[in-house]
Design an enzyme around this catalytic site. Sequence first.
Site, PDB file in Angstrom:
ATOM      1  N   ARG A 188      11.282  -6.883   4.059  1.00 38.95           N
ATOM      2  CA  ARG A 188      11.246  -5.284   4.078  1.00 38.95           C
ATOM      3  C   ARG A 188      12.219  -4.753   4.955  1.00 38.95           C
ATOM      4  O   ARG A 188      12.483  -4.765   6.165  1.00 38.95           O
ATOM      5  CB  ARG A 188       9.834  -5.089   4.309  1.00 38.95           C
ATOM      6  CG  ARG A 188       9.559  -3.554   4.297  1.00 38.95           C
ATOM      7  CD  ARG A 188       8.173  -3.345   4.266  1.00 38.95           C
ATOM      8  NE  ARG A 188       7.473  -3.271   5.503  1.00 38.95           N
ATOM      9  CZ  ARG A 188       6.051  -3.089   5.361  1.00 38.95           C
ATOM     10  NH1 ARG A 188       5.406  -2.461   4.541  1.00 38.95           N
ATOM     11  NH2 ARG A 188       5.542  -3.296   6.746  1.00 38.95           N
ATOM     12  N   ARG A 212      11.118  -2.888  10.617  1.00 36.20           N
ATOM     13  CA  ARG A 212      10.271  -2.384  11.655  1.00 36.20           C
ATOM     14  C   ARG A 212      10.024  -3.606  12.600  1.00 36.20           C
ATOM     15  O   ARG A 212       9.974  -4.678  12.305  1.00 36.20           O
ATOM     16  CB  ARG A 212       8.738  -2.286  10.680  1.00 36.20           C
ATOM     17  CG  ARG A 212       8.694  -1.125  10.124  1.00 36.20           C
ATOM     18  CD  ARG A 212       7.409  -0.934   8.962  1.00 36.20           C
ATOM     19  NE  ARG A 212       6.438  -1.411   9.761  1.00 36.20           N
ATOM     20  CZ  ARG A 212       5.126  -1.175   9.165  1.00 36.20           C
ATOM     21  NH1 ARG A 212       5.314  -0.513   7.900  1.00 36.20           N
ATOM     22  NH2 ARG A 212       3.928  -1.554   9.692  1.00 36.20           N
ATOM     23  N   LYS A 261       0.857  -1.283   0.087  1.00 36.63           N
ATOM     24  CA  LYS A 261       0.078  -0.165  -0.065  1.00 36.63           C
ATOM     25  C   LYS A 261       0.926   1.295   0.095  1.00 36.63           C
ATOM     26  O   LYS A 261       0.473   2.107  -0.758  1.00 36.63           O
ATOM     27  CB  LYS A 261      -0.939   0.024   1.170  1.00 36.63           C
ATOM     28  CG  LYS A 261      -1.988  -1.110   1.155  1.00 36.63           C
ATOM     29  CD  LYS A 261      -3.103  -0.884   2.039  1.00 36.63           C
ATOM     30  CE  LYS A 261      -2.401  -1.156   3.614  1.00 36.63           C
ATOM     31  NZ  LYS A 261      -2.039  -2.374   3.869  1.00 36.63           N
ATOM     32  N   ARG A 303      -0.604  -9.977  12.864  1.00 40.87           N
ATOM     33  CA  ARG A 303      -1.228  -8.963  11.967  1.00 40.87           C
ATOM     34  C   ARG A 303      -2.138  -9.659  10.799  1.00 40.87           C
ATOM     35  O   ARG A 303      -3.142  -9.142  10.381  1.00 40.87           O
ATOM     36  CB  ARG A 303      -0.025  -8.229  11.055  1.00 40.87           C
ATOM     37  CG  ARG A 303       0.594  -7.278  12.020  1.00 40.87           C
ATOM     38  CD  ARG A 303       2.020  -6.979  11.424  1.00 40.87           C
ATOM     39  NE  ARG A 303       1.801  -5.636  10.483  1.00 40.87           N
ATOM     40  CZ  ARG A 303       2.948  -5.610   9.799  1.00 40.87           C
ATOM     41  NH1 ARG A 303       4.034  -6.074   9.863  1.00 40.87           N
ATOM     42  NH2 ARG A 303       2.818  -4.420   8.818  1.00 40.87           N
ATOM     43  N   ARG A 343      -9.377   0.389   8.551  1.00 43.55           N
ATOM     44  CA  ARG A 343      -8.955  -0.946   8.710  1.00 43.55           C
ATOM     45  C   ARG A 343      -9.962  -1.835   9.195  1.00 43.55           C
ATOM     46  O   ARG A 343     -10.004  -3.147   9.052  1.00 43.55           O
ATOM     47  CB  ARG A 343      -7.764  -1.184   9.618  1.00 43.55           C
ATOM     48  CG  ARG A 343      -6.421  -1.250   8.861  1.00 43.55           C
ATOM     49  CD  ARG A 343      -5.448  -1.362  10.097  1.00 43.55           C
ATOM     50  NE  ARG A 343      -4.273  -2.025   9.383  1.00 43.55           N
ATOM     51  CZ  ARG A 343      -3.254  -1.263   9.057  1.00 43.55           C
ATOM     52  NH1 ARG A 343      -3.099  -0.009   9.157  1.00 43.55           N
ATOM     53  NH2 ARG A 343      -1.928  -1.903   8.711  1.00 43.55           N
TER      54      ARG A 343
HETATM   55  P1  AMP Z   1       0.914   0.267   8.584  1.00 43.45           P
HETATM   56  O1  AMP Z   1       2.049   1.138   8.469  1.00 43.45           O
HETATM   57  O2  AMP Z   1      -0.169   0.552   7.712  1.00 43.45           O
HETATM   58  O3  AMP Z   1       1.503  -1.297   8.434  1.00 43.45           O
HETATM   59  O4  AMP Z   1       0.652   0.400  10.505  1.00 43.45           O
HETATM   60  C1  AMP Z   1       1.500  -0.143  11.098  1.00 43.45           C
HETATM   61  C2  AMP Z   1       0.602  -0.461  12.343  1.00 43.45           C
HETATM   62  O5  AMP Z   1      -0.115   0.593  13.225  1.00 43.45           O
HETATM   63  C3  AMP Z   1      -0.540  -1.509  12.184  1.00 43.45           C
HETATM   64  O6  AMP Z   1      -0.258  -2.845  12.135  1.00 43.45           O
HETATM   65  C4  AMP Z   1      -1.551  -1.326  13.332  1.00 43.45           C
HETATM   66  O7  AMP Z   1      -0.986  -1.947  14.550  1.00 43.45           O
HETATM   67  C5  AMP Z   1      -1.480   0.331  13.506  1.00 43.45           C
HETATM   68  N1  AMP Z   1      -2.423   0.936  12.703  1.00 43.45           N
HETATM   69  C6  AMP Z   1      -2.166   1.812  11.909  1.00 43.45           C
HETATM   70  N2  AMP Z   1      -3.164   2.099  10.985  1.00 43.45           N
HETATM   71  C7  AMP Z   1      -4.346   1.581  11.895  1.00 43.45           C
HETATM   72  C8  AMP Z   1      -5.784   1.669  11.838  1.00 43.45           C
HETATM   73  N3  AMP Z   1      -6.503   2.182  10.931  1.00 43.45           N
HETATM   74  N4  AMP Z   1      -6.457   0.815  12.939  1.00 43.45           N
HETATM   75  C9  AMP Z   1      -5.909  -0.043  13.720  1.00 43.45           C
HETATM   76  N5  AMP Z   1      -4.461  -0.178  13.823  1.00 43.45           N
HETATM   77  C10 AMP Z   1      -3.825   0.712  12.903  1.00 43.45           C
END
Ligand code: AMP
Length: 263
Positions: A158, A191, A41, A202, A119
């Site tokens: 990654r 990360r 994404k 996840r 999400r």
């Molecule tokens: P991402 O960079 O989008 O993979 O987000 C990293 C982490 O942040 C995710 O694995 C979630 O733990 C948290 N996170 C980000 N966006 C959301 C969301 N909309 N709802 C809940 N947790 C989120």
Amino acid sequence: MQAQGLATGWLTGTSTDCRPGGVPPSRPWRMVLLGPPGVGKGTQAALIEAAIDACHLSTGDLFRAAAASHVPPSPAMQAALAGIARGELASDGMVIALLRERVHCLTCPHGFLLDGFPRTAPQATVLEALLDEASVALDGAVYLQAPDAVIIERLSGRRVCRTCRRSHHLDHHPPCRSGCCDACGGQLYQRDDDVPAAIAVRLAHYARTTPALLAFYQQRGLLRTVDATGTPHDVFARAETTIGWRLGVQPPVTPARHPAQDA
Ligand code: AMP
């Protein structure tokens, strides 16, 4: 024009003018990007951002910025960050509060690409209400789809730049200089939530929350599914065909929904 990937108002929550002097398009695109963790994404958002000049707004970036900040996080944020490192989702309440603080970004004249929000179906409902209140409409929910095996392989290899957030991959897109970002020379890191135990958590959360989210956008005729296997440029070309954007081409005119229509 802002430096790529630095939507300052989004990161700080203040309604700063992120792109002083940047001429906004006559009709901005507003889209959400959906898909499993690691499907690409963020990578696609960077390519799409460059093509349609919309701001890339990532909720994951908000949490990473809080984790990297020299200002100590609040107890609630501290608990959220510990859960995120284990692969858990932040609570709907916390992430919705973060979005509400940045509601000005939803009416940015450059449009937006929301990456990582919504999400869950409750998050999608809140986003819809905020957009309705602002009388702006979503142009599409782009769902990037790939098998679990592809996701696990992408996440495990990654490495992300601490400075400009660009992703590299140890096998598919290794940095020219080990540990250094090709784009800006910043430090690459893995990360916390890209390690195997967190990846499994996840993917389990993703499998549980996503069907209702996809149904939400399907019912509204906004869901656009894109095969996210292959190179970033393969995926971008498919997304472009599916959504139908071209530089300078206007998004379809989708009138803002009115709550009465749901009655
Ligand atoms: P991402 O960079 O989008 O993979 O987000 C990293 C982490 O942040 C995710 O694995 C979630 O733990 C948290 N996170 C980000 N966006 C959301 C969301 N909309 N709802 C809940 N947790 C989120």
